[in-house]
Design a protein around this motif. Sequence first.
Motif, PDB file in Angstrom:
ATOM      1  N   TYR A   1       0.815  -1.218   0.000  1.00 26.56           N
ATOM      2  CA  TYR A   1       0.000   0.000   0.000  1.00 26.56           C
ATOM      3  C   TYR A   1       0.850   1.272   0.000  1.00 26.56           C
ATOM      4  N   SER A   2       0.412   2.246  -0.765  1.00 25.75           N
ATOM      5  CA  SER A   2       0.839   3.634  -0.531  1.00 25.75           C
ATOM      6  C   SER A   2      -0.332   4.306   0.165  1.00 25.75           C
ATOM      7  N   VAL A   3      -0.069   4.967   1.270  1.00 27.42           N
ATOM      8  CA  VAL A   3      -1.174   5.499   2.057  1.00 27.42           C
ATOM      9  C   VAL A   3      -1.004   6.987   2.295  1.00 27.42           C
ATOM     10  N   VAL A   4      -2.067   7.732   2.051  1.00 27.43           N
ATOM     11  CA  VAL A   4      -2.115   9.092   2.570  1.00 27.43           C
ATOM     12  C   VAL A   4      -3.206   9.071   3.636  1.00 27.43           C
ATOM     13  N   ALA A   5      -2.762   9.114   4.904  1.00 31.06           N
ATOM     14  CA  ALA A   5      -3.718   8.939   6.000  1.00 31.06           C
ATOM     15  C   ALA A   5      -4.399  10.256   6.324  1.00 31.06           C
ATOM     16  N   GLN A   6      -5.512  10.135   7.046  1.00 29.80           N
ATOM     17  CA  GLN A   6      -6.275  11.333   7.395  1.00 29.80           C
ATOM     18  C   GLN A   6      -5.526  12.174   8.424  1.00 29.80           C
ATOM     19  N   ASP A   7      -4.945  11.497   9.419  1.00 33.03           N
ATOM     20  CA  ASP A   7      -4.111  12.248  10.363  1.00 33.03           C
ATOM     21  C   ASP A   7      -2.660  11.991   9.999  1.00 33.03           C
ATOM     22  N   ILE A   8      -2.027  13.053   9.530  1.00 34.64           N
ATOM     23  CA  ILE A   8      -0.689  12.910   8.973  1.00 34.64           C
ATOM     24  C   ILE A   8       0.338  13.072  10.083  1.00 34.64           C
ATOM     25  N   VAL A   9       1.315  12.193  10.087  1.00 38.24           N
ATOM     26  CA  VAL A   9       2.363  12.285  11.099  1.00 38.24           C
ATOM     27  C   VAL A   9       3.626  12.837  10.456  1.00 38.24           C
ATOM     28  N   ILE A  10       4.067  13.975  10.981  1.00 39.03           N
ATOM     29  CA  ILE A  10       5.281  14.608  10.472  1.00 39.03           C
ATOM     30  C   ILE A  10       6.309  14.593  11.601  1.00 39.03           C
ATOM     31  N   PHE A  11       7.546  14.211  11.282  1.00 37.26           N
ATOM     32  CA  PHE A  11       8.582  14.169  12.315  1.00 37.26           C
ATOM     33  C   PHE A  11       9.358  15.487  12.323  1.00 37.26           C
ATOM     34  N   ASN A  12      10.003  15.761  13.436  1.00 37.21           N
ATOM     35  CA  ASN A  12      10.767  17.004  13.563  1.00 37.21           C
ATOM     36  C   ASN A  12      12.100  16.875  12.845  1.00 37.21           C
ATOM     37  N   ASN A  13      12.029  16.985  11.528  1.00 37.72           N
ATOM     38  CA  ASN A  13      13.173  16.770  10.680  1.00 37.72           C
ATOM     39  C   ASN A  13      12.966  17.665   9.458  1.00 37.72           C
ATOM     40  N   SER A  14      13.878  17.649   8.487  1.00 39.37           N
ATOM     41  CA  SER A  14      13.642  18.471   7.300  1.00 39.37           C
ATOM     42  C   SER A  14      12.493  17.869   6.476  1.00 39.37           C
ATOM     43  N   ILE A  15      11.916  18.674   5.593  1.00 38.54           N
ATOM     44  CA  ILE A  15      10.821  18.154   4.752  1.00 38.54           C
ATOM     45  C   ILE A  15      11.339  17.002   3.906  1.00 38.54           C
ATOM     46  N   TRP A  16      12.531  17.199   3.413  1.00 38.74           N
ATOM     47  CA  TRP A  16      13.172  16.171   2.577  1.00 38.74           C
ATOM     48  C   TRP A  16      13.213  14.833   3.307  1.00 38.74           C
TER      49      TRP A  16
ATOM     50  N   ASP B   1       9.164  23.333  -4.202  1.00 36.76           N
ATOM     51  CA  ASP B   1       9.587  24.712  -3.922  1.00 36.76           C
ATOM     52  C   ASP B   1       9.828  24.915  -2.429  1.00 36.76           C
ATOM     53  N   LEU B   2       8.936  24.358  -1.646  1.00 34.09           N
ATOM     54  CA  LEU B   2       9.064  24.508  -0.197  1.00 34.09           C
ATOM     55  C   LEU B   2      10.292  23.744   0.315  1.00 34.09           C
ATOM     56  N   VAL B   3      10.537  22.580  -0.259  1.00 37.03           N
ATOM     57  CA  VAL B   3      11.726  21.807   0.125  1.00 37.03           C
ATOM     58  C   VAL B   3      12.963  22.656  -0.125  1.00 37.03           C
ATOM     59  N   ARG B   4      13.003  23.295  -1.291  1.00 34.04           N
ATOM     60  CA  ARG B   4      14.162  24.137  -1.620  1.00 34.04           C
ATOM     61  C   ARG B   4      14.260  25.325  -0.665  1.00 34.04           C
ATOM     62  N   ALA B   5      13.116  25.937  -0.385  1.00 34.85           N
ATOM     63  CA  ALA B   5      13.140  27.145   0.430  1.00 34.85           C
ATOM     64  C   ALA B   5      13.561  26.846   1.874  1.00 34.85           C
ATOM     65  N   ARG B   6      13.123  25.723   2.404  1.00 33.40           N
ATOM     66  CA  ARG B   6      13.400  25.452   3.825  1.00 33.40           C
ATOM     67  C   ARG B   6      14.700  24.714   4.045  1.00 33.40           C
ATOM     68  N   GLY B   7      15.206  24.088   2.991  1.00 32.54           N
ATOM     69  CA  GLY B   7      16.483  23.384   3.125  1.00 32.54           C
ATOM     70  C   GLY B   7      16.438  22.337   4.218  1.00 32.54           C
ATOM     71  N   ASN B   8      17.461  22.372   5.069  1.00 35.74           N
ATOM     72  CA  ASN B   8      17.578  21.330   6.094  1.00 35.74           C
ATOM     73  C   ASN B   8      16.873  21.679   7.388  1.00 35.74           C
ATOM     74  N   ALA B   9      16.191  22.834   7.409  1.00 40.83           N
ATOM     75  CA  ALA B   9      15.576  23.258   8.672  1.00 40.83           C
ATOM     76  C   ALA B   9      14.518  22.254   9.105  1.00 40.83           C
ATOM     77  N   PRO B  10      14.564  21.807  10.356  1.00 45.55           N
ATOM     78  CA  PRO B  10      13.519  20.906  10.852  1.00 45.55           C
ATOM     79  C   PRO B  10      12.181  21.638  10.950  1.00 45.55           C
ATOM     80  N   VAL B  11      11.095  20.890  10.868  1.00 45.04           N
ATOM     81  CA  VAL B  11       9.777  21.507  10.754  1.00 45.04           C
ATOM     82  C   VAL B  11       9.039  21.604  12.081  1.00 45.04           C
ATOM     83  N   GLY B  12       9.764  21.378  13.191  1.00 40.11           N
ATOM     84  CA  GLY B  12       9.127  21.491  14.511  1.00 40.11           C
ATOM     85  C   GLY B  12       8.484  20.175  14.916  1.00 40.11           C
ATOM     86  N   PRO B  13       8.264  19.986  16.234  1.00 41.38           N
ATOM     87  CA  PRO B  13       7.633  18.754  16.694  1.00 41.38           C
ATOM     88  C   PRO B  13       6.280  18.565  16.016  1.00 41.38           C
ATOM     89  N   LYS B  14       6.044  17.379  15.506  1.00 40.62           N
ATOM     90  CA  LYS B  14       4.805  17.068  14.785  1.00 40.62           C
ATOM     91  C   LYS B  14       4.543  18.019  13.620  1.00 40.62           C
TER      92      LYS B  14
END
Length: 594
Positions: A431-446, A472-485
Amino acid sequence: MSKTPKPKREPLYSERDRINLRWLWTQYLRKKAPWLIVVLLMILVQGFVYQQFLSMTESGLRVIFESGSVADLVTVCIVVFVLFAVRGLMSYLVPRITIWVSNDAIYQMRRDLIAHMMSLDLAYFERTKSGEIIQRLVGQTQALGVFVGQAVANAVRDAVTVIIVSGYLIWKNPILFTTAVVVLPFIIWIMNYVSDRVKIAQGEAETQMGEYMNGIEETVNGMRTVKIASQEGVETDRLMQGTGAIRDLMNRVQVTQALVMPSIDLSSAFVYVLVIGGGGYMVLSPNFDMDGAGIITFLLGMVMVFDPARLLALFFGSLPSNLVVLERIRRLYDEVPSITDKPGALTEFDTGGDIVLEDVHFSYSPDHPLFNGLDMTFKGGQVSAIVGSTGSGKTTILSLLTRLYDTKGGRITIGGQPIDQLKVGALRGAYSVVAQDIVIFNNSIWENIRYVNPGATDAQVWQAAEDAEIADLVRARGNAPVGPKGAQLSGGQKQRIAIARAFLTDAPILLLDEATSALDQATEARIKSALDRLTKGKTTIVVAHRLSSVADADRIFVLEAGQLVEEGRHEDLIRQNRLYAQLYQAQKQGYDKT
Ligand SMILES: Nc1ncnc2c1ncn2[C@@H]1O[C@H](COP(=O)(O)OP(=O)(O)OP(=O)(O)O)[C@@H](O)[C@H]1O
Ligand SMILES: [Mg+2]
């Protein structure tokens, strides 16, 4: 916060404690047995040194009192010094070994706990407070390690000293020794009383500590809601109530434990008086073979017994609280995963085949049944949509397909193969899944995109980011982490990360749960054309509230309170003019108005 449960009497050393201790021994300590034997030998040497010291002291005193040879006295002094040097060396080596053994045991225990925790079903994490899990993995293992590495080793040393020195004293003067130990029953009674109370209070304290940690976690994670609702005061009170409860319980534990020392001091005073009185009488009376050196040595021996005896008493006072901690850790193992690979589970199956739900029964809790004989067929290679009001069970169907939960009856097959006959990893890998509640880790978008497929090349990650309109956003934010969750991202940005993950996984079956609900219509339209490329030839199941976004699906299922009420193509459903048609009309009018 739950109310403090009423203290109930627990046996001091239950069957369960015995099982737990055996588990601790066989799992984590037995393989270190040779080292523990070395430790025991060194401890025996220490005890023996004390006994030798006593006997040397007695000879030394006699030298002073009677013969008066300086040379003999020097010899005695040298031997005493050497004896204590040996004891000192042992005092260094014993903790070195025991600390190493216990830290390694904690390490392995944490490793096993982590592995066990990872294996548990999602359901466990949905009902267990995270504070409780953190408390187990952090505080309780640490406490247990200190207990094993220091407390137990010291207690063994003290016990050995007590036994050897008492043995020596009994051999020297049984009558005097018997006089001295009349206070023993009193000490035992005190210890029982203390243990009993400590065990109850410690259990409550561990529970409160878990609650407290959980409260912190919830408040910190929910700070946005807390602040908007101006509930800082309420949250502060809640946390303070927790800390207050912990303070009270710890007071109860430690105040009770503090009873131990004075009662022992008082009993030692009794003993010294008895020994001095009784021994003095023996020296004065011609009926006993006792001299001044003998009585002084005996008194010294009693001092040497009492100090370790006192520490032993303290140890037994702390034993119940450690048994409680051990029990808490062990309890995690009472949880067993139910969603596991069956023996002979398959890894290969027809991922392009139809996905069929046959007479599926499911409920999260027995009193709220959700599906009662649900039948559905998602055609292989086609796009199916599930629509229906909120809480009707759409997400749950996707959870059942991916075996985050197992059905309670009926079966689900893919290409004719029941999914519970497949290896869980192989099934979820399809499966490839796009879940309803998305979990994002405190890491770069990349890194967040790459998370689902760590082996992907940079070019593949970029392609996925482009397709999901987030490059575009990946390029703009670079390696900056995206904050907890992912706290620093907008809802739509998080959703696009999730879509990029689905592009990167590129598995044969696609599950999209409200995948584009947070996007503006222009972005949604661009992503949709990329998604159309992605879904080409793949079995796709789309869940959506916005009916216009699923109108071109090959088949639409309409769900209402866990029941399939309609199914068909958009045009057919409109023509039937039932629930779907009404919902569609209502939404259309809503849009027309705006
Ligand atoms: N983890 C859970 N534990 C207990 N009950 C749950 C759990 N998840 C969902 N439920 C309940 O099961 C029912 C179906 O939930 P589900 O998430 O499948 O609805 P949905 O159709 O996806 O709703 P929505 O459109 O709001 O996403 C709801 O009544 C919900 O309260
Ligand atoms: Mg849902």
